[in-house]
Design a protein around this motif. Sequence first.
Motif, mmCIF file in Angstrom:
data_model
loop_
_atom_site.group_PDB
_atom_site.id
_atom_site.type_symbol
_atom_site.label_atom_id
_atom_site.label_comp_id
_atom_site.label_asym_id
_atom_site.label_seq_id
_atom_site.Cartn_x
_atom_site.Cartn_y
_atom_site.Cartn_z
ATOM 1 N N UNK A 148 0.834 -1.040 0.058
ATOM 2 C CA UNK A 148 0.035 -0.065 -0.082
ATOM 3 C C UNK A 148 0.821 1.373 -0.044
ATOM 4 N N UNK A 149 1.966 1.042 0.561
ATOM 5 C CA UNK A 149 3.052 2.568 0.796
ATOM 6 C C UNK A 149 3.922 2.537 -0.446
ATOM 7 N N UNK A 150 4.363 1.562 -0.703
ATOM 8 C CA UNK A 150 5.597 1.538 -1.845
ATOM 9 C C UNK A 150 5.245 1.260 -3.293
ATOM 10 N N UNK A 151 4.239 0.346 -3.398
ATOM 11 C CA UNK A 151 3.836 0.164 -5.028
ATOM 12 C C UNK A 151 5.222 -0.035 -5.752
ATOM 13 N N UNK A 152 5.976 -1.018 -5.341
ATOM 14 C CA UNK A 152 7.038 -1.348 -6.296
ATOM 15 C C UNK A 152 7.622 -2.696 -5.660
ATOM 16 N N UNK A 153 8.286 -3.477 -6.410
ATOM 17 C CA UNK A 153 8.981 -4.797 -6.077
ATOM 18 C C UNK A 153 9.685 -4.625 -4.876
ATOM 19 N N UNK A 154 9.752 -5.629 -3.826
ATOM 20 C CA UNK A 154 10.171 -5.740 -2.485
ATOM 21 C C UNK A 154 11.245 -6.942 -2.387
ATOM 22 N N UNK A 155 12.334 -6.843 -1.932
ATOM 23 C CA UNK A 155 13.228 -7.744 -1.722
ATOM 24 C C UNK A 155 13.729 -7.688 -0.079
ATOM 25 N N UNK A 156 13.442 -8.730 0.669
ATOM 26 C CA UNK A 156 13.733 -8.604 1.973
ATOM 27 C C UNK A 156 15.093 -9.531 2.044
ATOM 28 N N UNK A 157 15.713 -9.251 3.356
ATOM 29 C CA UNK A 157 16.881 -9.980 3.693
ATOM 30 C C UNK A 157 17.970 -9.903 2.645
ATOM 31 N N UNK A 158 17.774 -8.475 2.064
ATOM 32 C CA UNK A 158 19.004 -8.139 1.143
ATOM 33 C C UNK A 158 20.221 -7.804 1.662
ATOM 34 N N UNK A 159 21.374 -7.851 0.994
ATOM 35 C CA UNK A 159 22.646 -7.303 1.486
ATOM 36 C C UNK A 159 22.778 -5.889 1.890
ATOM 37 N N UNK A 160 21.587 -5.153 1.514
ATOM 38 C CA UNK A 160 21.790 -3.582 1.692
ATOM 39 C C UNK A 160 20.109 -2.873 1.883
ATOM 40 N N UNK A 161 20.135 -1.941 2.358
ATOM 41 C CA UNK A 161 18.995 -1.166 2.658
ATOM 42 C C UNK A 161 19.056 -0.175 1.434
ATOM 43 N N UNK A 162 18.266 -0.232 0.265
ATOM 44 C CA UNK A 162 18.376 0.696 -0.773
ATOM 45 C C UNK A 162 17.203 0.842 -1.654
ATOM 46 N N UNK A 163 16.995 1.921 -2.278
ATOM 47 C CA UNK A 163 16.110 1.896 -3.452
ATOM 48 C C UNK A 163 17.021 1.832 -4.729
ATOM 49 N N UNK A 164 16.575 0.751 -5.534
ATOM 50 C CA UNK A 164 17.405 0.388 -6.811
ATOM 51 C C UNK A 164 16.646 0.988 -7.875
ATOM 52 N N UNK A 165 17.240 1.604 -8.860
ATOM 53 C CA UNK A 165 16.835 1.983 -10.018
ATOM 54 C C UNK A 165 17.629 1.838 -11.092
ATOM 55 N N UNK A 166 17.189 2.126 -12.388
ATOM 56 C CA UNK A 166 17.910 2.069 -13.706
ATOM 57 C C UNK A 166 19.155 3.314 -13.407
ATOM 58 N N UNK A 167 20.096 2.895 -13.817
ATOM 59 C CA UNK A 167 21.445 3.792 -13.605
ATOM 60 C C UNK A 167 21.170 5.161 -14.424
ATOM 61 N N UNK A 168 20.643 5.039 -15.564
ATOM 62 C CA UNK A 168 20.353 6.052 -16.364
ATOM 63 C C UNK A 168 19.370 7.144 -16.031
ATOM 64 N N UNK A 169 18.460 6.694 -15.015
ATOM 65 C CA UNK A 169 17.442 7.488 -14.585
ATOM 66 C C UNK A 169 18.278 8.595 -13.669
ATOM 67 N N UNK A 170 19.413 8.357 -13.040
ATOM 68 C CA UNK A 170 19.810 9.255 -12.212
ATOM 69 C C UNK A 170 20.172 10.501 -12.933
ATOM 70 N N UNK A 171 20.549 10.528 -14.165
ATOM 71 C CA UNK A 171 20.857 11.593 -14.854
ATOM 72 C C UNK A 171 19.904 11.977 -16.170
ATOM 73 N N UNK A 172 18.704 11.330 -15.923
ATOM 74 C CA UNK A 172 17.850 11.841 -16.710
ATOM 75 C C UNK A 172 17.245 13.377 -16.543
ATOM 76 N N UNK A 173 17.232 14.211 -17.525
ATOM 77 C CA UNK A 173 16.635 15.574 -17.253
ATOM 78 C C UNK A 173 15.109 15.553 -16.788
ATOM 79 N N UNK A 174 15.031 16.518 -15.963
ATOM 80 C CA UNK A 174 13.624 16.643 -15.068
ATOM 81 C C UNK A 174 12.938 17.889 -15.896
ATOM 82 N N UNK A 175 11.783 17.768 -16.375
ATOM 83 C CA UNK A 175 11.208 18.837 -16.909
ATOM 84 C C UNK A 175 10.982 19.786 -15.854
#
Length: 339
Positions: free
Chosen positions: A183-210
Amino acid sequence: MSSLAPERAIPFVTLPNWVKAAALCGFNIQSVFDELGIHTDLLHLEQATIGSKLLEQVMARCVARSRQRHFPFVLGETFAFEYLPDIETFITTSPTLREAATAFRWVHELINPLIDVRVEEQGEWGRLVLYGAGSATPAQPYFVEALFASVLKFGRLLAPQLERSASLHLRYPPPPHVAVYAECFHLPLHFEAPFNALQLPRASLDAPRPGAIPSLHRQAGQRVAQRIAHLPRHSGLIALVEAQFEQEPHLLGVGILRMARRLNMNPRSLQRRLREEGQAYSELQDRVRYRLALRDLDDRALDLETIAERLGFSDRRSFTRAFLRWAGMTPSRYRAQGG
């Protein structure tokens, strides 16, 4: 506000956010403060602190009182930089997600030193990794939940399509209330992962924002930088190390071994004692460099090469990269704006 416990005190400028989240969850948080003997003082919010373990108790009791909604999610979703609106302006006017992530350093400096979020990249993926938060105590996952609820709130604002390609990775196992995560996150969840992180495509980090507004973005970054430069000095060993750096800035460019010798201490003891006071040596080194950089940039007689050398950087380029990470703008831009 002050903690009754002897553990490390952290800023509590987010008090109004806690009050608002509790109201939305159907209870008055004052009852929690009364039970724990916490005195609240909005008139002096800038100086308000609370012990980290005491804050965990506050969180646990808020979760217990919130029957209809999960308190950490509400706390994260309703978070706003009410006390530091320049940070929110910087984020919402950023040209890219990577640029917006610069604000995590300021959150660490000005709001909560326990929040240490860094951008990391591996292959085609980029990650916003939360360091220092595991599941050592029952309440710690609640803080991770609140942090990522807030990150997703701003992430949706910055990149409306973010949830289509992002995933959330959490170090702890699925909690009893795992059903409310969707209900809160609306995205795939992976528990017992090696890190606490939001993962996203690398290219989206530098995509221009309108929605980027460069002028407001630069002004907000400059205002936050000035605020950090005027933070009150620390006491104890932190103050002693800061004084050594300021007296001999060349020490900023060398490792902890030289500083330990200067203080007649073992390097491991120096690192341990600094952490007990709430600051890693590298963080302290970075913070002093930033403060001295702001001071030196105000002196128009100093060129950038001289400033870089004074602060122990190998060259101007290294200094520029560091300052961009600290302030969200280059030293030249900061100086051009009259910083």
